[in-house]
Motif scaffolding. Structure first.
Motif, PDB file in Angstrom:
ATOM      1  N   ALA A   1     -25.588  71.202   3.940  1.00 33.97           N
ATOM      2  CA  ALA A   1     -24.553  72.577   4.005  1.00 33.97           C
ATOM      3  C   ALA A   1     -23.033  72.481   3.313  1.00 33.97           C
ATOM      4  O   ALA A   1     -22.072  73.213   3.727  1.00 33.97           O
ATOM      5  CB  ALA A   1     -24.035  72.876   5.513  1.00 33.97           C
ATOM      6  N   GLY A   2     -22.927  72.134   2.805  1.00 32.45           N
ATOM      7  CA  GLY A   2     -22.024  71.407   1.933  1.00 32.45           C
ATOM      8  C   GLY A   2     -21.982  71.313   0.220  1.00 32.45           C
ATOM      9  O   GLY A   2     -21.392  70.168  -0.113  1.00 32.45           O
ATOM     10  N   SER A   3     -22.950  72.846  -0.112  1.00 33.18           N
ATOM     11  CA  SER A   3     -22.979  72.520  -1.584  1.00 33.18           C
ATOM     12  C   SER A   3     -22.192  74.110  -2.201  1.00 33.18           C
ATOM     13  O   SER A   3     -21.580  74.435  -1.353  1.00 33.18           O
ATOM     14  CB  SER A   3     -24.329  73.195  -2.286  1.00 33.18           C
ATOM     15  OG  SER A   3     -24.731  74.517  -1.838  1.00 33.18           O
ATOM     16  N   GLU A   4     -21.976  74.415  -3.717  1.00 32.19           N
ATOM     17  CA  GLU A   4     -20.838  75.304  -3.782  1.00 32.19           C
ATOM     18  C   GLU A   4     -21.878  76.445  -3.583  1.00 32.19           C
ATOM     19  O   GLU A   4     -21.854  77.884  -3.345  1.00 32.19           O
ATOM     20  CB  GLU A   4     -21.432  75.424  -5.375  1.00 32.19           C
ATOM     21  CG  GLU A   4     -20.507  74.473  -5.934  1.00 32.19           C
ATOM     22  CD  GLU A   4     -20.332  73.028  -5.869  1.00 32.19           C
ATOM     23  OE1 GLU A   4     -21.659  72.751  -5.796  1.00 32.19           O
ATOM     24  OE2 GLU A   4     -20.070  72.206  -6.733  1.00 32.19           O
ATOM     25  N   GLU A   5     -23.571  76.773  -3.596  1.00 32.09           N
ATOM     26  CA  GLU A   5     -24.558  77.620  -3.646  1.00 32.09           C
ATOM     27  C   GLU A   5     -23.672  78.113  -2.155  1.00 32.09           C
ATOM     28  O   GLU A   5     -24.034  78.873  -1.464  1.00 32.09           O
ATOM     29  CB  GLU A   5     -25.894  76.690  -3.404  1.00 32.09           C
ATOM     30  CG  GLU A   5     -26.357  76.953  -5.289  1.00 32.09           C
ATOM     31  CD  GLU A   5     -26.099  76.015  -5.577  1.00 32.09           C
ATOM     32  OE1 GLU A   5     -25.614  74.914  -5.093  1.00 32.09           O
ATOM     33  OE2 GLU A   5     -25.962  76.178  -6.252  1.00 32.09           O
ATOM     34  N   ASP A   6     -23.520  76.965  -0.851  1.00 31.52           N
ATOM     35  CA  ASP A   6     -23.387  77.211   0.303  1.00 31.52           C
ATOM     36  C   ASP A   6     -21.375  79.180   0.597  1.00 31.52           C
ATOM     37  O   ASP A   6     -21.607  79.105   1.273  1.00 31.52           O
ATOM     38  CB  ASP A   6     -23.490  76.363   1.525  1.00 31.52           C
ATOM     39  CG  ASP A   6     -25.035  75.621   0.843  1.00 31.52           C
ATOM     40  OD1 ASP A   6     -25.619  76.391   1.702  1.00 31.52           O
ATOM     41  OD2 ASP A   6     -24.071  73.971   0.591  1.00 31.52           O
TER      42      ASP A   6
END
Lengths: 429, 352
Positions: free
Chosen positions: A254-259
């Motif tokens: 839950a810790g990417s740019e996509e999120d």
């Protein structure tokens, strides 16, 4: 492929010189479907690093080759892909499916086929016990280590103790979301905080009720154990309910740019776990220069180099190549190693700070040292924060949670598995 | 020409009532079965057996189950994957809780559990029909998956809800290689397909079809609606349950609720629509189409050396386009196409 290389290849094949030193890795990847953005970044990172290694002469002269197969994140197709890839190009010596479902589906097949499987940051945490799972490697950090580290971080943030605090575990209602529960429950009892478990039905695009519940519970922290679309919905719903994002701590999926990018301003201040330190590294510059410079880059968008998923892929690539190196040291340099030998390499990894410096990835991931008892090799993680534009590490040092507790749970769970499967736990030579 | 029946006289009722009335068909079926049982296990690669043929046979069995319900009895259902899940989890639980129970018995019991769930969720079919029934069977899908994630007892108390399937051992003989698993699955599927074929030809099948065509008329001629519809649900769910158990034990090796998602229900529905609604052969053709085509396209795209991201998207596009094309050309599915082909071959080379 040019005509010249075709002819060259044919001549080489005809002259019996097919033993071109090659090390084949199976990549059952996914680039379409609900998790495509993660898959493209992760596998893109692995391939970029392999290309970099090959451009620099391979692993002691052995070229790394790979083949992808589209799984769509579907266990059924994943098993098909595994079966197809395992005999391809003379036999796979490593497999990384990046999917809990697929990993479970092939878990029983890999010891028979003698192909080691890595599970970077997912999958069964108890596979860290190499005596029961000789061919499975949850490298760097498993979910249980992560959960323990999360609690440690939150305790440190609250002056060292979580006594009397309330933590909500907001989770994807699946095997993935339930995985950390044993650790969180044990720690809640041990440290005296209240754990409120709130499931979100997959895929998690509707969370109004859950956040209402969270607002009523008034927790000190929310652990967001989410995945895919669930994460940005959670962040946006938290904003709508006036819940401070600084109090939310996401799992590393839950810790990417996509999120965060789709959530816009709502994500500013949101924190999440990572087993990489965000930033730029010499190895990434090398990839930009050597791989993308030669037009061989795997990402369509060059701007994604160094993004969370891409860096995770590069890290995976580094670990694989280092395992090949380690195996070659033992079984003969300049020759490709078999799956069994590569398993030994993965079990005897030692990537310390000096080695990281040589690769150009100092502090990009924690130091990794594996053994038969510990297929994880580290268990250390970092916390990163979204500043509105990019991820920034907010813990200067690597955090390690309650290792003793995790070890105890790993032993308990893997012993139970061994009993069910009638296995005798033992270290392989 | 190939299907010329000249000289094939039927002089007894038995001869007239055969499953396959044309001799060429009988020979073809026998040849296929011989090939499948006696040749394929020895010559096919483990990849072909374990990754292509086993899932194909299992999906064909599930499609057969749905075809009995939807194609023959006319009851729309979107809960196929849920019935499969019931079969898989029930079989796993029987083996887990009663060690020593023969695994085939566990499969049958799993199928029976699925049949009971099928009957329970088939009850609304007595009042509603068509799309409304499809929506109510959708409830099965959600309810079963919800139960499996919520009730730890069903998954043996496993923390993550994912459990590994036990080994298949029958009379001390372990079915652990792709060849052995394939033969086991093939025998079960062939036997159940034969049973299904005979069932739909018997008075049970005829009453299903009567209900499908017009249930009021069927009731008028003395068919008991409740019994017939619930029987269709029970038989269909039994087939799906056994397919689910095989899917878990002989293919995936794990039993987890997520493997039996709504997506799988839809795929099995597509199988019978493309293969042919109301046809045993259609279930097999449809399963072959849905299972084999994406894999085939993937291999072709690979062979062409396309970039993987393009190949993956192209695969989905071609697959979708082919489905639309087939349904426009022959809305009654591949089985009907085969039937038309057979009729043409009978008359060939004359147009009529």
């Amino acid at each position: 492929m040019t005509f010249k290389s075709l002819v060259l290849g044919a001549v080489l094949a005809a002259s019996g010189a097919t033993a071109l030193a090659q090390q084949f890795v199976a990549l059952p990847s996914y680039r379409v479907g609900p998790y495509a953005s993660g898959g493209a970044g992760f596998y893109g990172g692995i391939i970029d690093y392999f290309n970099l290694v090959n451009a620099n002469g391979g692993v002691n002269g052995v070229k790394v080759t790979w083949e992808e197969c589209e799984t769509e994140y579907n266990p059924s197709r994943g098993v098909e892909c595994y079966e197809r890839l395992k005999t391809s190009q003379g036999g796979a010596t490593l497999v990384e499916p990046l999917s809990t479902g697929i990993a479970y589906g092939i878990l029983d097949r890999i010891p028979q086929d003698k192909i080691p499987m890595t599970m970077l940051g997912y999958g069964r945490s108890d596979a860290a016990n190499g005596k029961v799972f000789p061919y499975v490697f949850p490298l760097i950090s498993s979910y249980w280590s992560q959960a323990a580290a999360m609690v440690k971080y939150l305790a440190d943030k609250n002056g060292g103790s979580l006594k009397g605090k309330k933590i909500v575990h907001l989770y994807h209602d699946s095997a993935f979301g339930k995985e950390p529960l044993p650790v969180l429950e044990a720690l809640a009892q041990q440290q005296g905080f209240e754990l409120v478990k709130i499931p979100v039905a997959p895929p998690g695009s509707e969370q109004q009720a859950q956040w209402l519940q969270i607002r009523q519970a008034r927790p000190d922290h929310v652990i967001l154990w989410g995945w895919g679309v669930m994460n940005s919905v959670a962040i946006k719903t938290a904003q709508r309910n006036g819940f401070p994002r600084e109090k939310i701590l996401g799992v590393w999926w839950a810790g990417s740019e996509e999120d965060t990018v789709p959530s816009g301003d709502a994500a500013k201040g949101y924190t999440a776990m990572s087993f990489n330190t965000p930033g730029n590294y010499p190895v990434l510059d090398n990839i930009r220069q050597t791989v993308y410079g030669a037009g061989k880059g795997n990402l369509a968008d060059k701007g994604r180099i160094g993004s969370v998923y891409h860096m995770r892929g590069v890290t995976a690539g580094i670990l694989f190549v280092e395992a090949m190196r380690a195996a070659q040291e033992k079984f003969g340099k300049g020759k490709p190693v078999t799956g069994e030998q590569l398993r030994w390499g993965l079990e005897n990894l030692n990537i310390d700070a000096a080695r990281q410096k040589a690769i150009g990835a100092v502090n990009m991931f924690p130091t990794v040292k594996t053994s038969c008892e510990d297929h994880e090799g580290s268990g250390a993680v970092k916390v990163q924060q979204w500043d509105g534009k990019k991820w920034v590490a907010i813990t200067p040092n690597w955090i390690v949670g309650d290792r003793a507790l995790v070890k105890r749970l790993v032993d308990e769970s893997s012993t139970k598995y061994a009993a069910e499967k009638k296995l005798t736990p033992a270290c392989l030579k | 020409m190939f299907y010329r029946e000249a000289g094939q006289f039927k002089t007894t009722y038995e001869a007239d009532g055969q499953i396959l009335p044309i001799r060429q068909d009988r020979i073809a079926l026998l040849a296929t079965l011989t090939l499948a049982v006696l040749v394929l296990p020895f010559v096919a690669t483990p990849y072909l057996l374990s990754a292509i043929l086993i899932p194909f046979l299992i999906f064909a069995l599930a499609a057969l189950g749905l075809n009995i319900l939807t194609g023959y009895a006319g009851q729309l259902s979107l809960g196929t994957a849920a019935f499969m899940a019931v079969g898989a989890f029930a079989s796993w639980n029987f083996v887990y809780r009663f060690p020593g129970l023969p695994i085939l018995v566990a499969f049958v019991l799993g199928g029976l559990c699925a049949a009971m769930v099928g009957i329970a969720f088939g009850l609304p079919s007595l009042r509603i029909r068509g799309f409304y029934l499809a929506a109510s069977t959708l409830a099965t899908q959600f309810f079963v998956v919800w139960c499996l994630t919520k009730i730890p007892a069903l998954t043996g108390g496993s923390a993550s809800g994912v459990i590994t399937a036990q080994k298949i051992v029958i009379l001390g003989y372990a079915f652990d290689t792709p060849q052995r698993k394939y033969v086991l699955v093939l025998l079960i599927v062939a036997l159940m397909a034969l049973l299904a074929k005979n069932m739909v030809r018997s008075n049970v099948g005829r009453s299903w079809m009567a209900v499908r065509d017009m249930d009021v008329a069927a009731e008028v001629i003395g068919i008991r609606l409740m019994r017939t519809k619930l029987l269709a649900f029970a038989v269909s769910s039994f087939y799906c349950g056994v397919a689910g158990a095989l899917y878990a034990f002989a293919y995936l090796g794990t039993v987890e609720p997520e493997a039996y998602s709504l997506d799988l229900s839809f795929r099995i529905l597509f199988m019978i629509i493309i293969g042919g609604v109301g046809s045993i052969l259609g279930s097999f053709l449809g399963a072959a189409f849905i299972v084999l085509l994406p894999v085939g396209l993937n291999i072709v795209a690979h062979g062409l050396g396309l970039p993987t991201s393009v190949a993956s998207n192209l695969e989905l596009m071609v697959f979708g386009a082919l489905i639309i094309f087939f349904l426009i050309v022959e809305p009654h599915g591949l089985a009907r196409l085969w039937q038309i082909g057979k009729e043409k071959l009978r008359l060939w080379p004359f147009p009529h």
